[in-house]
Design an enzyme around this catalytic site. Structure first.
Site, short mmCIF file in Angstrom:
data_model
loop_
_atom_site.label_atom_id
_atom_site.label_comp_id
_atom_site.label_asym_id
_atom_site.label_seq_id
_atom_site.Cartn_x
_atom_site.Cartn_y
_atom_site.Cartn_z
N ALA A 68 0.93 -1.30 0.08
CA ALA A 68 0.06 -0.03 0.14
C ALA A 68 0.83 1.38 0.03
CB ALA A 68 -0.89 0.04 1.22
N GLY A 69 0.23 2.31 -0.59
CA GLY A 69 0.93 3.56 -0.47
C GLY A 69 1.33 3.98 -1.98
N LYS A 72 -2.27 4.46 -4.20
CA LYS A 72 -3.56 4.76 -3.29
C LYS A 72 -5.01 4.59 -3.76
CE LYS A 72 -0.48 7.85 -0.30
NZ LYS A 72 -0.58 7.03 1.03
N ASN A 117 8.59 9.25 4.90
CA ASN A 117 7.56 10.13 4.27
C ASN A 117 6.40 10.56 5.50
OD1 ASN A 117 4.41 8.75 4.18
ND2 ASN A 117 6.00 6.98 4.28
N MET A 119 3.11 11.48 4.19
CA MET A 119 2.02 11.62 3.36
C MET A 119 0.64 12.02 3.89
SD MET A 119 3.87 11.45 0.66
CE MET A 119 2.73 11.56 -0.74
N PHE A 121 -2.15 9.94 4.52
CA PHE A 121 -3.33 9.08 3.79
C PHE A 121 -3.94 10.06 2.73
CE2 PHE A 121 -4.30 6.48 7.69
CZ PHE A 121 -3.23 5.83 7.52
N ASN A 179 -5.30 -0.55 8.80
CA ASN A 179 -4.24 0.13 8.75
C ASN A 179 -4.39 0.92 10.12
OD1 ASN A 179 -1.77 1.60 8.97
ND2 ASN A 179 -1.77 2.21 6.86
N SER A 182 0.07 3.67 10.97
CA SER A 182 0.91 4.77 10.26
C SER A 182 1.10 5.56 11.34
CB SER A 182 -0.20 5.38 9.01
OG SER A 182 0.48 6.82 8.73
N ASN A 184 1.72 8.72 10.47
CA ASN A 184 1.43 10.18 9.83
C ASN A 184 -0.02 10.83 10.13
OD1 ASN A 184 4.13 10.09 9.09
ND2 ASN A 184 3.44 8.83 7.19
N THR A 185 -0.97 10.04 10.88
CA THR A 185 -2.18 10.22 11.11
C THR A 185 -2.13 10.67 12.60
OG1 THR A 185 -3.24 9.73 9.23
CG2 THR A 185 -4.69 9.98 11.05
N LYS A 225 -2.35 -4.35 10.11
CA LYS A 225 -0.81 -3.93 9.54
C LYS A 225 -0.50 -3.27 10.71
CE LYS A 225 1.81 -1.36 6.23
NZ LYS A 225 1.80 -0.90 4.83
N ASN A 254 4.77 -1.68 9.19
CA ASN A 254 4.40 -0.07 8.74
C ASN A 254 5.88 0.48 8.71
OD1 ASN A 254 3.49 2.32 7.61
ND2 ASN A 254 1.22 1.42 8.51
N TYR A 328 7.81 -1.79 -1.48
CA TYR A 328 7.49 -0.43 -1.81
C TYR A 328 8.76 0.49 -1.89
CZ TYR A 328 5.77 4.29 -1.03
OH TYR A 328 5.42 5.55 -1.13
N THR A 329 9.43 0.58 -0.79
CA THR A 329 10.82 1.58 -1.16
C THR A 329 11.66 1.04 -2.20
OG1 THR A 329 10.33 2.41 1.10
CG2 THR A 329 12.57 2.50 0.21
#
Length: 349
Positions: A68-69, A72, A117, A119, A121, A179, A182, A184-185, A225, A254, A328-329
């Site tokens: 994922a990511g 999206k 990152n 990001m 979401f 998820n 993350s 980032n939220t 996740k 993650n 991913y990366t």
């Protein structure tokens, strides 16, 4: 191949080496490529690997998936299998469309083979993804959908927020990834705590069961996740909750808030807020996979993700107990040649 030698370098030149611009252009190009069947067939002949596996009731043509990511909103679904992926996970998608965090929010750390990152979401919302899937169809490999909490939804409203995404996308997903990890939220990782996760999984499983009954089929597998930053005690509690509520599998892991393993000139970028992925995450991701495999006696399937930049990394992840792996990366940094290398490097003899 054409992609590595011509297309990818051109994308970097056009994007002026801004990672997010390169990412956006890559998905756009692959989306257009997905409308050209002869090109897809040629890519499939070169990149495709046949190494079938059956995990949580689904048959995968090979064990290497797109995490994922990367896509999206599901804009390049026809292209990913042609590039050799045995399954595709889209999202993370939220009930509400949202722009994510302010830019810049994606940083390449070349000396460390890593990315940071934050990001947040950024996506067009669950209904938009459902409409695209209904119109364009699913890819010819298993499709996972990662669902998360909308930024605008308070934590006490998280269950309903996740349920809305589950309902909207239920006809289209082969599995759902919940998820809760993350970084980032704001507040999202609190949903990994026993009480919050119990409430969330109980309601998602209830909703899934009802939707499946209405459709006259078996419930769609739910996976969780997890973050790599959980202690063994917290991870053990999370596994107990997953077992109590019939979770089909785990995705480990993650991105991390830790900054261990940064090399060379990347140290200054380590100060950026966000989740770190890539080479520095590899050891910890495998530790989490190994813990889950040991703690559950190998009964809970794990998708291993984090720091896989070659076939050796993937083999170590499988040896730790993973049933499948995701990229991913590594894919972002090295292109689709990595998919071919990994898939063929771990294929059963």
């Amino acid at each position: 191949m054409l992609f590595e030698k011509i297309v990818r370098p051109a994308l970097y030149r056009l994007g002026k080496n801004d990672p997010e611009t390169v990412h956006e252009r890559t998905v756009r190009v692959l989306g257009r490529l997905g409308t050209v069947p002869p090109a897809l067939a040629a890519l499939r002949r070169y990149y495709g690997t046949d190494d079938p596996a059956t995990v949580f009731g689904l048959r995968f043509p090979n064990r290497v998936g797109l995490a994922a990511g990367m896509d999206k909103d599901g804009r390049a679904l026809a292209a990913w299998p042609a590039l050799g992926f045995g399954f595709v996970e889209v999202g993370t998608v939220t009930k509400l469309a949202q722009p994510g965090n302010p830019r810049p929010r994606l940083y390449h750390l070349p000396d460390s083979e890593a990315v940071i990152n934050r990001m947040g979401f950024n996506n067009s919302g669950a209904d938009a993804l459902a409409e695209r899937l209904a119109t364009q169809g699913k890819p010819p490999v298993p499709l996972g959908v990662s669902i998360g909490k909308s930024k605008a939804a308070a934590l006490e409203d998280a269950v309903g927020d996740y349920q809305a995404s589950l309902r909207a996308l239920y006809p289209h997903a082969d599995y759902f990834a919940v998820n809760v990890s993350s970084p980032n939220t704001a507040g999202l990782r609190a949903l990994q705590d026993r009480s919050a996760l119990t409430d969330l999984l109980a309601e998602l499983q209830r909703t899934s069961g009802a939707l499946a009954a209405d459709a006259g089929r078996e419930p769609t597998p739910l996976l969780v996740k997890v973050a790599p930053d959980l202690s063994d005690e917290a991870l053990g509690e999370l596994l107990e909750v997953c077992d109590e509520h019939g979770v089909a599998g785990l995705i480990a892991t993650n991105t991390t808030l830790a900054r261990d393993g940064l090399a060379g000139t990347d140290a200054h970028l380590g100060k950026e807020v966000g989740g770190l992925s890539g080479r520095p995450l590899a050891n910890r991701a495998r530790e989490v996979v190994r813990f889950v495999h040991s703690h559950t006696g190998g009964k809970l399937p794990v998708i291993g993700v984090g720091g896989i930049l070659g076939a050796h990394d993937a083999r170590l992840m499988l040896d730790a107990g993973a049933s499948l792996v995701q990229l991913y990366t590594g894919f972002a940094l090295n292109g689709p040649g990595l998919v071919r290398t990994v898939a063929r490097g771990i294929a059963a003899p």
